[in-house]
Design an enzyme around this catalytic site. Structure first.
Site, PDB file in Angstrom:
ATOM      1  N   VAL A   1      85.299  53.738  58.819  1.00 24.44           N
ATOM      2  CA  VAL A   1      85.018  54.772  59.830  1.00 24.44           C
ATOM      3  C   VAL A   1      84.157  54.217  60.967  1.00 24.44           C
ATOM      4  CG1 VAL A   1      84.026  57.071  60.238  1.00 24.44           C
ATOM      5  CG2 VAL A   1      85.258  56.594  58.101  1.00 24.44           C
TER       6      VAL A   1
ATOM      7  N   ASP B   1      79.379  58.659  54.892  1.00 27.43           N
ATOM      8  CA  ASP B   1      77.961  58.972  54.621  1.00 27.43           C
ATOM      9  C   ASP B   1      77.606  58.878  53.136  1.00 27.43           C
ATOM     10  OD1 ASP B   1      77.105  60.086  57.395  1.00 27.43           O
ATOM     11  OD2 ASP B   1      79.013  61.037  56.946  1.00 27.43           O
TER      12      ASP B   1
ATOM     13  N   ARG C   1      80.068  54.110  68.715  1.00 26.57           N
ATOM     14  CA  ARG C   1      80.106  55.570  68.817  1.00 26.57           C
ATOM     15  C   ARG C   1      80.418  56.053  70.239  1.00 26.57           C
ATOM     16  NH1 ARG C   1      75.936  58.469  64.914  1.00 26.57           N
ATOM     17  NH2 ARG C   1      77.673  59.902  64.861  1.00 26.57           N
TER      18      ARG C   1
ATOM     19  N   CYS D   1      72.305  58.076  65.298  1.00 29.00           N
ATOM     20  CA  CYS D   1      72.033  56.844  64.560  1.00 29.00           C
ATOM     21  C   CYS D   1      72.781  55.670  65.185  1.00 29.00           C
ATOM     22  CB  CYS D   1      72.475  57.008  63.105  1.00 29.00           C
ATOM     23  SG  CYS D   1      71.380  58.077  62.159  1.00 29.00           S
TER      24      CYS D   1
ATOM     25  N   ARG E   1      73.455  63.339  69.106  1.00 26.24           N
ATOM     26  CA  ARG E   1      74.733  63.257  69.813  1.00 26.24           C
ATOM     27  C   ARG E   1      75.318  64.642  70.082  1.00 26.24           C
ATOM     28  NH1 ARG E   1      78.062  59.067  69.987  1.00 26.24           N
ATOM     29  NH2 ARG E   1      79.872  60.213  69.261  1.00 26.24           N
TER      30      ARG E   1
ATOM     31  N   LYS F   1      74.076  69.846  57.545  1.00 30.27           N
ATOM     32  CA  LYS F   1      73.653  69.436  58.902  1.00 30.27           C
ATOM     33  C   LYS F   1      74.849  69.400  59.848  1.00 30.27           C
ATOM     34  CE  LYS F   1      73.052  64.789  59.792  1.00 30.27           C
ATOM     35  NZ  LYS F   1      73.851  64.367  60.937  1.00 30.27           N
ATOM     36  N   ASN F   2      75.963  68.832  59.341  1.00 30.57           N
ATOM     37  CA  ASN F   2      77.091  68.604  60.231  1.00 30.57           C
ATOM     38  C   ASN F   2      77.949  69.848  60.476  1.00 30.57           C
ATOM     39  OD1 ASN F   2      76.063  66.086  60.477  1.00 30.57           O
ATOM     40  ND2 ASN F   2      77.601  65.056  59.210  1.00 30.57           N
TER      41      ASN F   2
ATOM     42  N   ARG G   1      65.950  63.755  59.935  1.00 31.48           N
ATOM     43  CA  ARG G   1      67.109  64.241  60.709  1.00 31.48           C
ATOM     44  C   ARG G   1      68.085  64.983  59.812  1.00 31.48           C
ATOM     45  NH1 ARG G   1      70.547  60.334  63.542  1.00 31.48           N
ATOM     46  NH2 ARG G   1      71.563  62.326  63.845  1.00 31.48           N
TER      47      ARG G   1
END
Ligand code: EPU
Length: 454
Positions: A348, A326, A142, A137, A113, A39-40, A434
């Site tokens: 983080v 994550d 953030r 999220c 985002r 995903k990222n 997501r």
């Protein structure tokens, strides 16, 4: 929201909305799941297609809602998105890109985002960009200050309006010297996506070096960019006048792979993750082994299971090559079943243990220390902010009525419910779409006993 890509018909499932699950736990998950592109990386590579003067093809794109959001945003800007030449591939044609109507961006962006990463490519193409309020999220403040500071250094004018952020660069963008206060993944991507077409050289210091970032660099190099990676988190980018499209197979999703690995440990099952690879997961595999997990690295994937009784471990989340933030949520579910005390330091995000409330309700012994605890020196101290969760096990979990707070926390709730004795009602599971493709189908394929009840 329904879970994209789920047929919601297998495994005796009923219902169609996919927001509430009734889960009967206590059975090990056994079987095989396959992971697609990360995903990222995928969502960023999709944005990179805006920089090309010809179409791009991205392969192994997962059917997740974050991809659907970015696809809508690209389409709102005039990028034509079609299926590619093999299943799971998408083709992006950016040749007719124009300014999007703000209402359209607003309508599509709510859950993501990613819009902030459209800035550089749109400034190059159109001389302007508009970024609405950002979603994603709710796992801490953030902020986007690193992004905006970097864009200003490239020569962009940034106006903050009540409805969002307007950026302009009438005279184009130029290379810059940028030192990130923290190796932020998003800010590093912002700099890469902007610097590749800025005039002159950009030097980025304290960059994030996650495998997904290296894969984005590979995408950009295929497009014609000149990017070199120097020691000590330094990336040099020589701007070029034009870029073409790319053809790229996305790096696998190591977050999804780690999630299923933790599910195997938590439920005392055995899960083969097809497509998982060792190099990107070295740090995770070390922790898994220390916690009593076992793994078998194969040509086409990795098999995960317990190697005996689980044991408490101390883990500190960090930027790559550290233990990813994550990965901690699914692992904590497994650690509730481990002998002894585990400590997880979250370095983080400032607020990423909210999901543990539900685990405590289910019987887990977890104490969250909002300001951290001192139990030894940190691996590489990068910031003051730090939370710690202390988990004492093993504790049997029992079914409960719980509500998913965010993507990774939500996955953990489902796995906790599958680990628990008795029936759980898990609400708001749509958010899991997501980041996890065909989530219901995969659970059913692993023998999970559940119904979709709303
Ligand atoms: N930060 C700032 N200012 C900024 C940018 C970041 O203070 O301008 C702070 C953040 O508040 C956070 C820290 O820096 O405390 C790290 O943020 P980073 O920018 O590295 O994260 P991100 O780009 O927003 C991506 C992933 C996250 C993943 C993190 C860390 C995407 C779309 N998101 O977020 O993934 O946790 O990197 O690896 O790529 C997820 O997949 O569930 C997820 C949240």
């Amino acid at each position: 929201m329904t879970l994209l890509g789920d047929t919601i018909t297998t495994g005796g499932l009923k219902g169609a909305r996919g927001e509430i699950l009734a889960i009967r736990g206590g059975q090990p998950l056994r079987g095989s799941v396959s992971v697609k592109g990360a995903k990222n990386l995928v969502t960023k590579a999709m944005v990179a297609s805006l920089l090309g003067e010809s179409p791009s093809i991205l392969r192994d794109v997962p059917g997740i809602s974050d991809v659907a959001v970015v696809r809508s945003l690209l389409e709102a800007h005039g990028v034509r998105v079609d299926d590619g030449d093999e299943p799971g591939s998408l083709r992006f044609d950016p040749r007719d890109v124009e300014s999007a109507h703000m209402e359209e961006i607003d309508a599509h962006a709510g859950a993501s985002r990613i819009p902030i990463l459209f800035c550089g490519p749109l400034l190059h193409r159109l001389g302007q960009a508009f970024i609405p309020d950002l979603g994603g999220c709710r796992i801490g403040d953030r902020p986007i200050d690193f992004h905006l500071d970097a864009l200003r250094k490239f020569g962009a004018n940034v106006d903050k309006l009540p409805s969002g952020i307007r950026l302009t660069a009438k005279d184009g963008l130029h290379g810059a010297s940028i030192h990130l206060p923290y190796p932020s993944v998003g800010a590093t991507e912002q700099v890469l996506l902007t610097a590749v077409r800025a005039s002159g050289v950009t030097e980025l210091r304290n960059a994030a070096i996650e495998p997904e970032i290296m894969d984005l660099i590979a995408v950009l190099q295929k497009m014609g960019a000149i990017i070199s990676y120097e020691p000590n988190r330094v990336i040099l980018i020589e701007g070029v006048e034009k870029l073409s499209g790319y053809d790229h197979r996305a790096v696998f999703d190591r977050n999804e792979a780690a999630s299923w690995a933790s599910a195997a440990l938590a439920t005392d099952g055995e899960i083969f993750v097809d497509g998982a690879k060792q190099p990107e997961m070295l740090t995770f595999l070390n922790v898994l082994r220390k916690a009593g997990g076992d793994f078998d690295i194969r040509e086409d994937g990795i098999l995960f299971r317990r190697g005996g009784d689980l044991r408490g471990v101390t883990v500190e989340t960090d930027v790559h090559p550290g233990f990813m933030t994550d990965w901690q949520q699914p692992l904590i579910v497994a650690l509730t079943q481990a002998q002894g005390t585990s400590i997880v330091h979250e370095t983080v995000y400032e607020n990423r243990f909210g999901f543990t409330d539900a685990l405590i309700k289910m019987g887990a012994d977890i104490t969250v220390h909002p300001h951290g605890i001192q139990d030894g020196p940190r691996r590489v101290p990068r910031r003051n902010l730090e939370q710690a969760a202390v988990i004492t096990g093993p504790t049997p979990l029992r079914g409960a009525d719980i509500t998913v707070p965010d993507l990774r926390g939500g996955y953990s709730h489902v796995i906790a419910a599958l680990t628990a004795e008795g029936e759980s009602t898990v609400r708001n599971v749509g958010i899991i779409s997501r980041g996890y493709e065909k989530f219901f189908d995969k659970l059913a394929g692993l023998g999970a006993d559940f119904d979709v009840i709303g």
